[in-house]
Design a protein around this motif. Sequence first.
Motif, PDB file in Angstrom:
ATOM      1  N   MET A 287       0.606  -1.113  -0.097  1.00 12.54           N
ATOM      2  CA  MET A 287       0.113  -0.156  -0.187  1.00 12.54           C
ATOM      3  C   MET A 287       0.986   1.439   0.044  1.00 12.54           C
ATOM      4  SD  MET A 287      -3.083   1.130  -0.323  1.00 12.54           S
ATOM      5  CE  MET A 287      -4.067   0.064  -0.007  1.00 12.54           C
ATOM      6  N   LYS A 288       1.923   1.085   0.624  1.00  9.22           N
ATOM      7  CA  LYS A 288       3.012   2.399   0.894  1.00  9.22           C
ATOM      8  C   LYS A 288       3.150   3.052  -0.808  1.00  9.22           C
ATOM      9  CE  LYS A 288       7.628   3.069   1.820  1.00  9.22           C
ATOM     10  NZ  LYS A 288       8.870   3.021   2.555  1.00  9.22           N
ATOM     11  N   GLU A 289       3.526   1.898  -1.620  1.00 12.14           N
ATOM     12  CA  GLU A 289       3.875   2.327  -2.815  1.00 12.14           C
ATOM     13  C   GLU A 289       2.670   2.942  -3.671  1.00 12.14           C
ATOM     14  OE1 GLU A 289       7.129   2.214  -3.930  1.00 12.14           O
ATOM     15  OE2 GLU A 289       7.374   1.283  -1.981  1.00 12.14           O
ATOM     16  N   LYS A 290       1.572   2.131  -3.449  1.00 18.42           N
ATOM     17  CA  LYS A 290       0.312   2.991  -4.190  1.00 18.42           C
ATOM     18  C   LYS A 290       0.366   4.347  -3.743  1.00 18.42           C
ATOM     19  CE  LYS A 290      -2.449  -1.096  -4.910  1.00 18.42           C
ATOM     20  NZ  LYS A 290      -3.627  -1.649  -4.730  1.00 18.42           N
ATOM     21  N   ILE A 291       0.298   4.666  -2.246  1.00 19.33           N
ATOM     22  CA  ILE A 291       0.405   5.863  -1.677  1.00 19.33           C
ATOM     23  C   ILE A 291       1.447   6.969  -2.489  1.00 19.33           C
ATOM     24  CG2 ILE A 291       0.424   7.463   0.409  1.00 19.33           C
ATOM     25  CD1 ILE A 291      -0.828   4.770   1.702  1.00 19.33           C
ATOM     26  N   LEU A 292       2.438   6.448  -2.328  1.00 14.76           N
ATOM     27  CA  LEU A 292       3.701   7.151  -2.899  1.00 14.76           C
ATOM     28  C   LEU A 292       3.358   7.500  -4.459  1.00 14.76           C
ATOM     29  CD1 LEU A 292       6.735   5.432  -1.402  1.00 14.76           C
ATOM     30  CD2 LEU A 292       5.811   7.801  -0.694  1.00 14.76           C
TER      31      LEU A 292
ATOM     32  N   PHE B  33       4.230  19.309   4.340  1.00 19.88           N
ATOM     33  CA  PHE B  33       3.497  17.875   4.811  1.00 19.88           C
ATOM     34  C   PHE B  33       4.247  16.786   4.959  1.00 19.88           C
ATOM     35  CE2 PHE B  33       0.088  20.863   3.387  1.00 19.88           C
ATOM     36  CZ  PHE B  33      -1.117  20.559   4.018  1.00 19.88           C
ATOM     37  N   LEU B  34       3.889  16.013   5.828  1.00 18.37           N
ATOM     38  CA  LEU B  34       4.727  14.788   5.969  1.00 18.37           C
ATOM     39  C   LEU B  34       3.907  13.403   5.690  1.00 18.37           C
ATOM     40  CD1 LEU B  34       7.585  13.602   6.600  1.00 18.37           C
ATOM     41  CD2 LEU B  34       6.997  13.832   9.186  1.00 18.37           C
ATOM     42  N   TYR B  35       4.003  12.639   4.840  1.00 21.32           N
ATOM     43  CA  TYR B  35       3.431  11.229   4.720  1.00 21.32           C
ATOM     44  C   TYR B  35       4.308  10.524   5.785  1.00 21.32           C
ATOM     45  CZ  TYR B  35       2.779   6.558   3.007  1.00 21.32           C
ATOM     46  OH  TYR B  35       2.550   5.301   2.945  1.00 21.32           O
ATOM     47  N   LEU B  36       3.702   9.959   6.655  1.00 21.58           N
ATOM     48  CA  LEU B  36       4.346   9.099   7.697  1.00 21.58           C
ATOM     49  C   LEU B  36       4.282   7.497   7.253  1.00 21.58           C
ATOM     50  CD1 LEU B  36       3.251  10.722  10.715  1.00 21.58           C
ATOM     51  CD2 LEU B  36       5.628  10.904   9.924  1.00 21.58           C
ATOM     52  N   THR B  37       5.193   6.829   6.943  1.00 17.85           N
ATOM     53  CA  THR B  37       5.156   5.560   6.675  1.00 17.85           C
ATOM     54  C   THR B  37       5.050   4.656   7.896  1.00 17.85           C
ATOM     55  OG1 THR B  37       7.611   5.485   6.516  1.00 17.85           O
ATOM     56  CG2 THR B  37       6.264   5.729   4.349  1.00 17.85           C
ATOM     57  N   ASP B  38       4.439   3.530   7.898  1.00 13.02           N
ATOM     58  CA  ASP B  38       4.199   2.941   9.135  1.00 13.02           C
ATOM     59  C   ASP B  38       4.316   1.478   8.660  1.00 13.02           C
ATOM     60  OD1 ASP B  38       2.270   1.378  10.920  1.00 13.02           O
ATOM     61  OD2 ASP B  38       2.621   3.242  11.900  1.00 13.02           O
ATOM     62  N   ALA B  39       4.696   0.713   9.501  1.00 13.81           N
ATOM     63  CA  ALA B  39       4.568  -0.816   9.425  1.00 13.81           C
ATOM     64  C   ALA B  39       3.307  -1.341   9.038  1.00 13.81           C
ATOM     65  CB  ALA B  39       5.183  -1.519  10.474  1.00 13.81           C
TER      66      ALA B  39
ATOM     67  N   PHE C 185      -2.733   1.722   7.138  1.00 14.62           N
ATOM     68  CA  PHE C 185      -3.044   2.733   8.099  1.00 14.62           C
ATOM     69  C   PHE C 185      -2.273   4.120   7.270  1.00 14.62           C
ATOM     70  CE2 PHE C 185      -1.548   5.866  11.503  1.00 14.62           C
ATOM     71  CZ  PHE C 185      -2.640   5.638  12.311  1.00 14.62           C
ATOM     72  N   LEU C 186      -2.810   5.078   7.069  1.00 15.11           N
ATOM     73  CA  LEU C 186      -2.514   6.142   6.463  1.00 15.11           C
ATOM     74  C   LEU C 186      -2.286   7.386   7.342  1.00 15.11           C
ATOM     75  CD1 LEU C 186      -1.730   7.736   3.992  1.00 15.11           C
ATOM     76  CD2 LEU C 186      -4.017   7.858   3.186  1.00 15.11           C
ATOM     77  N   SER C 187      -1.190   8.053   7.397  1.00 10.78           N
ATOM     78  CA  SER C 187      -1.172   9.186   8.411  1.00 10.78           C
ATOM     79  C   SER C 187      -0.333  10.182   7.594  1.00 10.78           C
ATOM     80  CB  SER C 187      -0.244   8.865   9.669  1.00 10.78           C
ATOM     81  OG  SER C 187       0.025   9.885  10.505  1.00 10.78           O
ATOM     82  N   ILE C 188      -1.036  11.442   7.628  1.00 12.44           N
ATOM     83  CA  ILE C 188      -0.300  12.610   7.077  1.00 12.44           C
ATOM     84  C   ILE C 188      -0.319  13.615   8.052  1.00 12.44           C
ATOM     85  CG2 ILE C 188      -0.561  14.353   5.195  1.00 12.44           C
ATOM     86  CD1 ILE C 188      -1.741  12.385   3.268  1.00 12.44           C
ATOM     87  N   SER C 189       0.889  14.475   8.089  1.00  7.18           N
ATOM     88  CA  SER C 189       0.856  15.412   8.980  1.00  7.18           C
ATOM     89  C   SER C 189       1.405  16.709   8.622  1.00  7.18           C
ATOM     90  CB  SER C 189       1.748  14.959  10.356  1.00  7.18           C
ATOM     91  OG  SER C 189       3.248  14.878  10.014  1.00  7.18           O
TER      92      SER C 189
ATOM     93  N   SER D 127       7.404  21.056  20.250  1.00 10.13           N
ATOM     94  CA  SER D 127       6.478  21.597  19.058  1.00 10.13           C
ATOM     95  C   SER D 127       5.133  20.718  19.101  1.00 10.13           C
ATOM     96  CB  SER D 127       7.292  21.471  17.563  1.00 10.13           C
ATOM     97  OG  SER D 127       7.435  19.931  17.196  1.00 10.13           O
ATOM     98  N   LEU D 128       4.324  21.446  18.062  1.00  8.79           N
ATOM     99  CA  LEU D 128       2.839  20.789  18.031  1.00  8.79           C
ATOM    100  C   LEU D 128       2.886  20.325  16.564  1.00  8.79           C
ATOM    101  CD1 LEU D 128       0.274  23.051  19.552  1.00  8.79           C
ATOM    102  CD2 LEU D 128       0.661  20.754  20.363  1.00  8.79           C
ATOM    103  N   TRP D 129       2.579  19.044  16.392  1.00  4.77           N
ATOM    104  CA  TRP D 129       2.386  18.547  14.992  1.00  4.77           C
ATOM    105  C   TRP D 129       0.777  18.442  14.764  1.00  4.77           C
ATOM    106  CZ3 TRP D 129       5.821  14.602  12.510  1.00  4.77           C
ATOM    107  CH2 TRP D 129       7.064  15.098  12.749  1.00  4.77           C
ATOM    108  N   MET D 130       0.322  18.460  13.562  1.00  5.45           N
ATOM    109  CA  MET D 130      -1.186  18.364  13.437  1.00  5.45           C
ATOM    110  C   MET D 130      -1.256  17.139  12.200  1.00  5.45           C
ATOM    111  SD  MET D 130      -3.737  21.146  12.033  1.00  5.45           S
ATOM    112  CE  MET D 130      -2.886  22.479  12.720  1.00  5.45           C
ATOM    113  N   MET D 131      -2.191  16.036  12.860  1.00  7.63           N
ATOM    114  CA  MET D 131      -2.007  14.887  11.999  1.00  7.63           C
ATOM    115  C   MET D 131      -3.612  14.585  11.683  1.00  7.63           C
ATOM    116  SD  MET D 131       0.519  12.262  13.889  1.00  7.63           S
ATOM    117  CE  MET D 131       2.333  13.051  14.185  1.00  7.63           C
ATOM    118  N   TYR D 132      -3.562  13.748  10.771  1.00  5.00           N
ATOM    119  CA  TYR D 132      -4.930  13.148  10.106  1.00  5.00           C
ATOM    120  C   TYR D 132      -4.391  11.637   9.753  1.00  5.00           C
ATOM    121  CZ  TYR D 132      -9.119  12.860   7.625  1.00  5.00           C
ATOM    122  OH  TYR D 132     -10.516  12.439   7.070  1.00  5.00           O
ATOM    123  N   GLU D 133      -5.083  10.742  10.543  1.00  5.22           N
ATOM    124  CA  GLU D 133      -4.874   9.351  10.385  1.00  5.22           C
ATOM    125  C   GLU D 133      -6.107   8.776  10.173  1.00  5.22           C
ATOM    126  OE1 GLU D 133      -1.302   9.178  13.851  1.00  5.22           O
ATOM    127  OE2 GLU D 133      -3.320   9.198  14.464  1.00  5.22           O
TER     128      GLU D 133
END
Length: 135
Positions: A1-6, A33-39, A43-47, A84-90
């Motif tokens: 899924m990571k490759e599809k997201i990228l 923005f930061l797309y956080l890769t996860d194991a 799960f999709l997380s952008i911050s 610092s504060l990070w804003m995330m959408y997961e």
Amino acid sequence: MKEKILETLVDMGFKLEKVGECGYSFKYEGAKFLYLTDADEDFLSISIPGFYELEDGDVAKFCCLSEKINSTLKYVKAYSIADSLWMMYERELIGDEDLEKIILRMIIHLSRGLDFARKTIAEIETLQSDSSDND
């Protein structure tokens, strides 16, 4: 899924930059923005990383901003990471979803959240200034 997201992010026109082992950064309307890769592949997380820094030990303003974001905004949450504060959408990915539509909505919510945070910071600073003027 990571490759599809990228692949989807690139197809959307974003220039991705690898950020260590944590993910890939990209810009939208001047914000980083930061797309956080996860194991977890489902799960999709952008911050928006470090959009607000703790200044001069003003923990009250830092906490007030975090509380206001978390209690007002839907989908977007503020997390304290270091000083610092990070804003995330997961969100969980469930099969054959339209990734472009999902990612676009996530980015728009985060961008609106950043606008909300900036307005809230200005309001907090005005209240603090008014309070100190009355002392």
